[in-house]
Enzyme design. Structure first.
Site, PDB file in Angstrom:
ATOM      1  N   GLU A  41     -84.477  -9.263 -48.274  1.00 10.85           N
ATOM      2  CA  GLU A  41     -85.107  -8.049 -47.744  1.00 10.85           C
ATOM      3  C   GLU A  41     -86.232  -7.528 -48.640  1.00 10.85           C
ATOM      4  O   GLU A  41     -85.986  -6.773 -49.585  1.00 10.85           O
ATOM      5  CB  GLU A  41     -84.064  -6.929 -47.559  1.00 10.85           C
ATOM      6  CG  GLU A  41     -84.693  -5.644 -47.004  1.00 10.85           C
ATOM      7  CD  GLU A  41     -83.692  -4.500 -46.809  1.00 10.85           C
ATOM      8  OE1 GLU A  41     -82.524  -4.634 -47.201  1.00 10.85           O
ATOM      9  OE2 GLU A  41     -84.113  -3.461 -46.276  1.00 10.85           O
TER      10      GLU A  41
ATOM     11  N   LYS B  67     -85.150 -10.064 -43.779  1.00 14.30           N
ATOM     12  CA  LYS B  67     -85.105  -8.675 -43.297  1.00 14.30           C
ATOM     13  C   LYS B  67     -86.364  -7.952 -43.762  1.00 14.30           C
ATOM     14  O   LYS B  67     -86.397  -7.337 -44.829  1.00 14.30           O
ATOM     15  CB  LYS B  67     -83.842  -7.987 -43.843  1.00 14.30           C
ATOM     16  CG  LYS B  67     -83.739  -6.514 -43.471  1.00 14.30           C
ATOM     17  CD  LYS B  67     -82.336  -5.973 -43.675  1.00 14.30           C
ATOM     18  CE  LYS B  67     -82.305  -4.473 -43.424  1.00 14.30           C
ATOM     19  NZ  LYS B  67     -80.951  -3.941 -43.332  1.00 14.30           N
TER      20      LYS B  67
HETATM   21  P1  13P Z   1     -82.896   1.383 -42.408  1.00 11.97           P
HETATM   22  O1  13P Z   1     -82.828   0.664 -41.082  1.00 11.97           O
HETATM   23  O2  13P Z   1     -82.387   2.791 -42.362  1.00 11.97           O
HETATM   24  O3  13P Z   1     -84.235   1.213 -43.071  1.00 11.97           O
HETATM   25  O4  13P Z   1     -81.845   0.658 -43.343  1.00 11.97           O
HETATM   26  C1  13P Z   1     -81.778  -0.707 -43.372  1.00 11.97           C
HETATM   27  C2  13P Z   1     -81.422  -1.156 -44.725  1.00 11.97           C
HETATM   28  O5  13P Z   1     -80.457  -1.860 -44.905  1.00 11.97           O
HETATM   29  C3  13P Z   1     -82.289  -0.772 -45.831  1.00 11.97           C
HETATM   30  O6  13P Z   1     -81.988  -1.523 -46.953  1.00 11.97           O
END
Ligand code: 13P
Length: 340
Positions: free
Chosen positions: A178, A220
């Protein structure tokens, strides 16, 4: 490394109509969420809230994986079933966030770097024993008006993500990678596209150098979107086109799925954007969601910490899951928000 197992877990998480529920808020973050509904952040309140989420009937049709926080992976339902076991028995893969948050990058004012690599091999072994099938590491990239992020800040975060992903695949745990370019700030969508492109290029180059198998991971990313304080907000179609253009250039087709974060978008916008991107398909990878706030904001608002609101909270969660499930096929419309 068992590539077949990695591939099969990753593909199941992003199966048709499915995505991820991000419920991995760290203790300070869940406190912020609870503060907004005037609920005290005690261990029992956090447990009960997550129990409401995970026992919602019907979400297993739309949710292939749930990301937990360390505390939650060790908690159980009222009748003593561990959350990991409960989720697995419903066909939902339990996962866990393993980064230790973003800290200031030394000598690079404004840049941050995610910490948590020290001791990660041992933590992964324990999490695997506790039932985790996948994990998540979030690197945060801020955009300011001038020099942030620096090229080195991007490289440092890409390096951390790749070290983490390799450690996961070594023990057959699917890594969710991510890199989040934040939507805070006043920058336009063009700057977000430039920075997201630089970040994805660096991330995949580091993943490749670390021998991470693309088929056994999920990405992500943020969507390509204007900063929240930007006066020129892009349309749904512009966000979808810019995001797909950027990802098509930088994300290898071998990656089974892209699971977007919501990043501060409203629940409706996040669903609309996902829908528009899927309507432009087919794409080389599954285009899905891993939303935290965009799935949970309506749930928190309905629950308000009251036991008598538990059913309403579950209804709100199921609705968001259903609508995002439709958006996975490009079949969502805003009018559906009004339907009961
Ligand atoms: P949000 O969808 O609230 O951005 O959170 C996703 C997430 O896991 C952030 O690390």
């Amino acid at each position: 490394m068992n590539i077949d197992e990695l591939k099969s877990v990753a593909s199941a998480i992003v199966a048709k109509q499915k995505g991820v529920l991000a419920a991995d808020e760290s203790s300070p973050t869940i406190k912020k969420r609870f503060d907004s509904i005037k609920v005290e952040s005690t261990e029992e309140n956090r447990r009960r809230y997550r129990e409401i989420l995970f026992t919602t009937d019907g979400i297993e049709r739309y949710i292939g994986g749930v990301i937990l926080f360390d505390e939650t992976l060790r908690q159980s339902t009222r009748d003593g079933t561990s959350f990991a076991k409960l989720l697995s028995s419903r066909g939902i893969a339990p996962g866990i966030k393993v980064d230790k948050g973003a800290k200031a990058l030394a000598l690079y004012p404004g840049d941050k770097v995610a910490e948590g690599l020290d001791g990660l091999r041992d933590r992964l072994a324990e999490y695997k024993q506790l039932g985790a099938k996948f994990v998540k590491w979030r690197a945060v990239i801020e955009i300011d008006e001038r020099d942030v992020p620096s090229a080195f800040g991007i490289r440092a975060n890409a390096h951390g993500l790749a070290r983490y992903a390799a450690l996961c695949q070594e023990v057959d745990i699917v890594p969710i990678v991510e890199p989040e370019v934040l939507m805070d700030g006043a920058h336009g969508i063009e700057r977000c596209e430039t920075v997201t492109s630089q970040v994805l290029e660096a991330v995949f180059s580091e993943l490749d150098a670390h021998r991470v198998v693309f088929d056994g991971m999920l990405l992500k990313p943020n969507m390509v979107i204007a900063g929240m304080k930007c006066a020129r907000q892009a349309s749904v179609q512009q966000v979808a086109e810019a995001t797909m253009r950027c990802l098509t250039r930088y994300v290898p087709a071998a990656v089974p799925g892209i699971v977007f974060l919501s990043g501060g978008q409203s629940a409706e916008d996040a669903t609309d954007h996902l829908n528009a991107m899927n309507a432009m398909g087919p794409h080389p990878w599954q285009v899905s969601f891993s939303y935290g706030r965009a799935l949970q904001a309506p749930v928190l608002a309905a629950w308000k910490g009251q036991e008598s609101n538990a059913a309403a909270a579950q209804k709100a969660l199921l609705k968001r899951c259903q609508l995002n499930g439709l958006a996975r096929d490009g079949k969502y419309t805003r009018a559906m928000e009004k339907a009961e």
